[in-house]
Design a protein around this motif. Structure first.
Motif, PDB file in Angstrom:
ATOM      1  N   PHE A   1      42.524  44.084  31.899  1.00  0.00           N
ATOM      2  CA  PHE A   1      41.777  44.915  32.863  1.00  0.00           C
ATOM      3  C   PHE A   1      41.781  44.235  34.228  1.00  0.00           C
ATOM      4  O   PHE A   1      42.045  43.023  34.336  1.00  0.00           O
ATOM      5  CB  PHE A   1      40.343  45.132  32.381  1.00  0.00           C
ATOM      6  N   SER A   2      41.490  45.023  35.266  1.00  0.00           N
ATOM      7  CA  SER A   2      41.502  44.483  36.628  1.00  0.00           C
ATOM      8  C   SER A   2      40.174  43.797  36.937  1.00  0.00           C
ATOM      9  O   SER A   2      39.094  44.286  36.585  1.00  0.00           O
ATOM     10  CB  SER A   2      41.752  45.616  37.618  1.00  0.00           C
ATOM     11  N   LEU A   3      40.272  42.654  37.632  1.00  0.00           N
ATOM     12  CA  LEU A   3      39.068  41.961  38.092  1.00  0.00           C
ATOM     13  C   LEU A   3      38.895  42.102  39.598  1.00  0.00           C
ATOM     14  O   LEU A   3      37.929  41.592  40.170  1.00  0.00           O
ATOM     15  CB  LEU A   3      39.161  40.464  37.745  1.00  0.00           C
ATOM     16  N   GLY A   4      39.849  42.771  40.251  1.00  0.00           N
ATOM     17  CA  GLY A   4      39.816  42.897  41.702  1.00  0.00           C
ATOM     18  C   GLY A   4      40.429  41.678  42.375  1.00  0.00           C
ATOM     19  O   GLY A   4      40.586  40.617  41.763  1.00  0.00           O
ATOM     20  N   GLY A   5      40.786  41.851  43.636  1.00  0.00           N
ATOM     21  CA  GLY A   5      41.349  40.752  44.411  1.00  0.00           C
ATOM     22  C   GLY A   5      42.694  40.279  43.880  1.00  0.00           C
ATOM     23  O   GLY A   5      43.075  39.118  44.094  1.00  0.00           O
ATOM     24  N   GLY A   6      43.378  41.141  43.163  1.00  0.00           N
ATOM     25  CA  GLY A   6      44.687  40.771  42.625  1.00  0.00           C
ATOM     26  C   GLY A   6      44.638  40.049  41.293  1.00  0.00           C
ATOM     27  O   GLY A   6      45.680  39.706  40.731  1.00  0.00           O
ATOM     28  N   PHE A   7      43.450  39.827  40.806  1.00  0.00           N
ATOM     29  CA  PHE A   7      43.318  39.141  39.515  1.00  0.00           C
ATOM     30  C   PHE A   7      43.136  40.156  38.388  1.00  0.00           C
ATOM     31  O   PHE A   7      42.567  41.232  38.592  1.00  0.00           O
ATOM     32  CB  PHE A   7      42.116  38.199  39.529  1.00  0.00           C
TER      33      PHE A   7
ATOM     34  N   GLY B   1      41.215  35.372  29.081  1.00  0.00           N
ATOM     35  CA  GLY B   1      42.181  34.877  30.065  1.00  0.00           C
ATOM     36  C   GLY B   1      42.024  35.524  31.415  1.00  0.00           C
ATOM     37  O   GLY B   1      41.374  36.566  31.580  1.00  0.00           O
ATOM     38  N   ILE B   2      42.614  34.886  32.404  1.00  0.00           N
ATOM     39  CA  ILE B   2      42.636  35.429  33.759  1.00  0.00           C
ATOM     40  C   ILE B   2      44.053  35.203  34.304  1.00  0.00           C
ATOM     41  O   ILE B   2      44.667  34.175  33.989  1.00  0.00           O
ATOM     42  CB  ILE B   2      41.554  34.774  34.645  1.00  0.00           C
ATOM     43  N   SER B   3      44.552  36.177  35.048  1.00  0.00           N
ATOM     44  CA  SER B   3      45.928  36.038  35.535  1.00  0.00           C
ATOM     45  C   SER B   3      46.077  36.639  36.938  1.00  0.00           C
ATOM     46  O   SER B   3      45.218  37.409  37.391  1.00  0.00           O
ATOM     47  CB  SER B   3      46.905  36.724  34.572  1.00  0.00           C
ATOM     48  N   ARG B   4      47.143  36.242  37.597  1.00  0.00           N
ATOM     49  CA  ARG B   4      47.429  36.790  38.931  1.00  0.00           C
ATOM     50  C   ARG B   4      48.936  36.891  39.090  1.00  0.00           C
ATOM     51  O   ARG B   4      49.668  35.963  38.726  1.00  0.00           O
ATOM     52  CB  ARG B   4      46.843  35.887  40.014  1.00  0.00           C
TER      53      ARG B   4
ATOM     54  N   PHE C   1      51.008  34.319  36.697  1.00  0.00           N
ATOM     55  CA  PHE C   1      50.416  33.042  36.289  1.00  0.00           C
ATOM     56  C   PHE C   1      49.106  33.315  35.561  1.00  0.00           C
ATOM     57  O   PHE C   1      48.265  34.071  36.060  1.00  0.00           O
ATOM     58  CB  PHE C   1      50.158  32.153  37.513  1.00  0.00           C
ATOM     59  N   ALA C   2      48.955  32.706  34.428  1.00  0.00           N
ATOM     60  CA  ALA C   2      47.764  32.996  33.617  1.00  0.00           C
ATOM     61  C   ALA C   2      47.140  31.710  33.085  1.00  0.00           C
ATOM     62  O   ALA C   2      47.839  30.752  32.744  1.00  0.00           O
ATOM     63  CB  ALA C   2      48.136  33.897  32.445  1.00  0.00           C
ATOM     64  N   ALA C   3      45.821  31.717  33.053  1.00  0.00           N
ATOM     65  CA  ALA C   3      45.063  30.639  32.405  1.00  0.00           C
ATOM     66  C   ALA C   3      44.270  31.272  31.280  1.00  0.00           C
ATOM     67  O   ALA C   3      43.658  32.329  31.463  1.00  0.00           O
ATOM     68  CB  ALA C   3      44.136  29.964  33.395  1.00  0.00           C
ATOM     69  N   GLU C   4      44.311  30.646  30.126  1.00  0.00           N
ATOM     70  CA  GLU C   4      43.626  31.221  28.966  1.00  0.00           C
ATOM     71  C   GLU C   4      42.722  30.191  28.317  1.00  0.00           C
ATOM     72  O   GLU C   4      42.968  28.987  28.393  1.00  0.00           O
ATOM     73  CB  GLU C   4      44.646  31.676  27.911  1.00  0.00           C
TER      74      GLU C   4
END
Lengths: 175, 217
Positions: free
Chosen positions: A136-142, A168-171, A22-25
């Motif tokens: 890239f990784s943001l940590g916490g699965g994001f 964007g950010i995704s998980r 799932f991603a939000a951009e």
């Protein structure tokens, strides 16, 4: 609203017992060509759900909404609503800091222009986009993502081309 | 990958179904609907009832401390500023009084904001006065511009025109015995074609139709 139901049903069918990203951009849009001469930089936001086919490749559905305003602080606004199919291929999916990739999408764009109390007839046109990503990784699965897209709305007589700076950010979620 | 085919086909079907909802929005947005920013451009109009009117962009000059384009329309000069966002016109309102031409209102006023849209509306107005030979002359002016829609020009030659209607009311009143307010109401229907400009203008007492257009440099 017919297309919303169709996309929702398609997404539901795709989402059964698989890994979904799932991603939000969001992004900044820069019109390319004469059509944007009286518009300012636009902003964009989108939501996507993609099936992780394998660590490198994912494909899915989503939509984005974009808005442009007048370049002279006038009352004009141009909006795009884009339901779309999107696919992405990443070269280093295990990379925490550097995971480059390419994305492409196609779908429909509903373009609507208004100014000073008036509105031109909205136009539904096919569109495509292609872009480069740095994931890239943001940590916490994001995971985070930055990049750029070039897109083109294939309208009658003249296309609406746009360059977009994308964030964007995704998980990933296992369903 | 089979599942991808389903929404892909659906989107293609939707594209075909919504094809009837397509229109050249980006073409209109990119076009110049009043392209006066080319020196040497010339429009030749036929006047209903006989005669022609030549309108040409003469040069760039300065008016009201602003750089602008000078346009010769018949025997009269008009002054315009063309920007990507808007078009401005130098309003120069005068009245004859006792053999003298009295300036009442001079100002740059936005004529249209770009991009035009169906239903677009703007109103400009001014109330002012001048004193000449000891007599006060008041001046009230109002102009409303409304875009009716996207049409083909009345002569059928130009497509994707914006049909604009302007209503302009001017009230001049010489505040002296024997004078009454003098009201002038003008309604203009104007068709603006993409990358050509004004291709037709209809008022109560005259009609102009574009015969030939040459773009300058």
């Amino acid at each position: 609203m017919k297309w919303v139901m169709i996309l929702a049903c398609s997404a539901a069918a795709v989402c059964s017992a698989i890994d979904i990203d799932f991603a939000a951009e969001t992004g900044l849009l820069y019109p390319s060509g004469q059509w944007g001469k009286s518009l300012n930089t636009g902003v964009d936001a989108g939501l996507f759900a993609s099936w992780i086919v394998n660590p490198s490749f994912k494909a899915g559905l989503g939509f984005s909404l974009s808005v442009f305003g007048s370049s002279d602080q006038g009352a004009a606004s141009l909006t795009f609503l884009k339901p779309q199919l999107k696919a992405g291929y990443y070269l280093r999916p295990w990379g925490k800091v550097f995971n480059p990739g390419v994305v492409c999408a196609f779908g429909l764009s509903r373009s609507s222009l208004s100014n000073s109390g008036g509105t031109d007839p909205a136009t539904w046109d096919p569109f495509w986009k292609i872009g480069l990503r740095w994931n890239f990784s943001l940590g916490g699965g994001f995971r985070g993502e930055v990049g750029g897209d070039y897109s083109s709305i294939m309208a009658k007589t003249e296309n609406g081309d746009v360059f977009t700076l994308r964030f964007g950010i995704s998980r990933e979620v296992e369903l | 990958m089979r599942w991808l085919a389903v929404p892909a086909i659906l989107i293609l079907i939707l594209t075909a179904v919504t094809g009837c909802g397509r229109n050249p929005l980006f073409f209109r947005m990119g076009a110049g609907y009043y392209p006066i920013n080319y020196i040497g451009s010339q429009w030749e109009y036929s006047i209903d009832g006989g005669g022609t009117l030549i309108v040409s962009v003469i040069d760039q000059t300065e008016k009201g401390e602003r750089a602008c384009y000078r346009i010769l329309s018949g025997a009269d000069y008009t002054y315009w500023i063309a920007n990507d966002g808007y078009l401005e016109f130098y309003e120069d309102h005068r009245v004859m009084f006792n053999g003298y031409e009295v300036p009442l209102y001079q100002a740059w006023v936005t004529w249209l904001d770009w991009p035009l849209t169906t239903g677009y509306s703007r109103t400009d107005s001014a109330s002012t006065f001048a004193v000449n030979q000891g007599v006060t002359i008041s001046h009230d002016w109002k102009r409303t511009s409304i875009v009716f829609g996207i049409e083909t020009s009345p002569d059928g030659k130009w497509e994707q025109c914006y049909h604009l209607r302007q209503n302009e009311t001017t009230i001049n009143w010489i505040r002296a015995a024997g004078f009454e307010p003098e009201t002038t109401i003008v309604q203009r229907d104007i068709w603006l074609a993409p990358d050509v400009g004004l291709v037709a203008r209809v008022t109560a007492d005259s009609s102009l139709t574009l015969v030939e257009y040459q773009q300058g440099n």
